[in-house]
Design a protein around this motif. Sequence first.
Motif, PDB file in Angstrom:
ATOM      1  N   SER A 216       0.817  -1.212   0.000  1.00 39.18           N
ATOM      2  CA  SER A 216       0.000   0.000   0.000  1.00 39.18           C
ATOM      3  C   SER A 216       0.847   1.257   0.000  1.00 39.18           C
ATOM      4  CB  SER A 216      -0.944   0.004   1.209  1.00 39.18           C
ATOM      5  OG  SER A 216      -0.207  -0.019   2.418  1.00 39.18           O
ATOM      6  N   ILE A 221      -2.403   4.263   0.516  1.00 42.44           N
ATOM      7  CA  ILE A 221      -2.981   3.660   1.721  1.00 42.44           C
ATOM      8  C   ILE A 221      -4.480   3.889   1.791  1.00 42.44           C
ATOM      9  CG2 ILE A 221      -2.940   3.686   4.247  1.00 42.44           C
ATOM     10  CD1 ILE A 221      -0.015   4.505   4.088  1.00 42.44           C
ATOM     11  N   PRO A 227      -7.929  -2.448   1.073  1.00 42.33           N
ATOM     12  CA  PRO A 227      -6.484  -2.195   1.102  1.00 42.33           C
ATOM     13  C   PRO A 227      -5.709  -2.964   0.040  1.00 42.33           C
ATOM     14  CG  PRO A 227      -7.345  -2.676   3.306  1.00 42.33           C
ATOM     15  CD  PRO A 227      -8.420  -3.015   2.341  1.00 42.33           C
TER      16      PRO A 227
END
Length: 512
Positions: A216, A221, A227
């Motif tokens: 990530s 992020i 994610p």
Amino acid sequence: MKNLRGIYTLLFGVAVLLFFGLAYPHHLHYQEQYQLFLFDSTYVWDIVRLPGGVADLLGRFCTQFFLYAWVGALIIALLLSAIQLLVLRLFSPLGGGWEGASFIPSFLLWLFLLDENALLGGVWAVLLTLLASCLFALVPERPDDQSPKHPTPWLRLILLFAAVPILYWIVGPVCVVFFLLQIPRHKYSIWYYGAIVLLGIMIVILSTHLPVSPRSLWTGIHYYRYPTVIPVLLWSAALSVFVLALIARFCNKPATSKSQNLKTLILCALCFLCGLCAVWKYSNLKAEKVMQYDFMARHQQWNRILATINAEKPNNQIGVTVQNLALGMHGLLADHLFEFNQNGILGLLPDVQSDATSPLPTAEAFYQLGMINVAQRTVFEAQEAILDFQKSGRCYKRLAQTNLINGNYEVARKYLTALQKTLFYSDWANETLQLLGNEEAIAKHPEYGHLRKSVYKDNAFFSDHVTPDMLESLYFSNKDNSLAYQYLVAYYILTNDRERYNKLLLNTSTKQ
């Protein structure tokens, strides 16, 4: 020409505003309910300390206004229009009629936001990156005469090196577009670009001590709620600016004002036509309808639900669950059960799933029935299932209510204290705090007093699958609970349990 540019941008902004305000409002409500923006220094620091944290913080701040759909639609319209203007600013020195293509990144971001899991922080990351590019373009270069009145190219090199850690911290990995945009405009030696790449890699490596996955750190992020998913449309929008800059740079030819205006008009028309068609094609209007039912149940808009189901009967699980709840709240469920689509007994109280979306309408039914503990557990688990680990204003509010009804005042205080730090829930939290420990006020409260009387009187173990025994226990412990009676009758009818149904009718007749 400038007036035409302004008109094109205005038309685009109005189109975005009307789309999200009229066709996609409940997607905005969906975004708002799965975050809890706090005006708290610890909360802010936990966000901004991560790469891209500033963009993420700005995205979350704006998302809290999505509680009001038209305000959210206006925010998105302004952001996408601002991105188009920044792209136009980058193209303006090039000319040649390429300004019409400046809408392409904004349309790609519009498509990105059609996904309910797309986060506004990604849009802010693109905007801040383009803003940094425009500001850097204002730094003058040394002219050919080596005049000492102007700064040397070393100033630009120093600023570019400094921009690597700063931009990475502000917007995350999207900052790579900032450095790519320097290629069509300037010619630096290969070692310089190598140093930039190495410095970026070093920053990412040094950031691996943060509590996030290394992947990530490269892809972002908080650009997307999942994610592990790479937001392809977001990256396409960001990188399209670089591609367009290259095209405009190398395909630019001198053009008359008239031909340039015509070229701009054609490109704008083409972008608008293709963009609007793509937006309409990839809009998830079925999900929008499901979110509408969830929104109405959240705000207990029972009359609006009845009007909606009379106009168009729902055929999805969440819609049917909310439909039956609204019918029960008006005392119409048992008599009008088969006038609407049903999903068996799962249309009444579906089995709780391990996700953040489907359990909330079911939890609303649990809550209104008086199954407070089950509602509390369902809401808590739904909040813990939020994929980007945020908290939910909607869930915090309901958890405060269930703990207040159960008499767990200190737990309720914890949730209410957090809600006091919000913009739109603080007034409600302050009012509810006055009820903690005030048994007389709670007993007189039209909602909490009624639900406290409806809760189970005896301790029992309940599974996720609701049985008639649960509903019987709920009703016979308080026969004034008309909603429990409605659900019990509907349960017997849907399962064709004539024996229990007749006993219930006999018991009710005896009581009267």
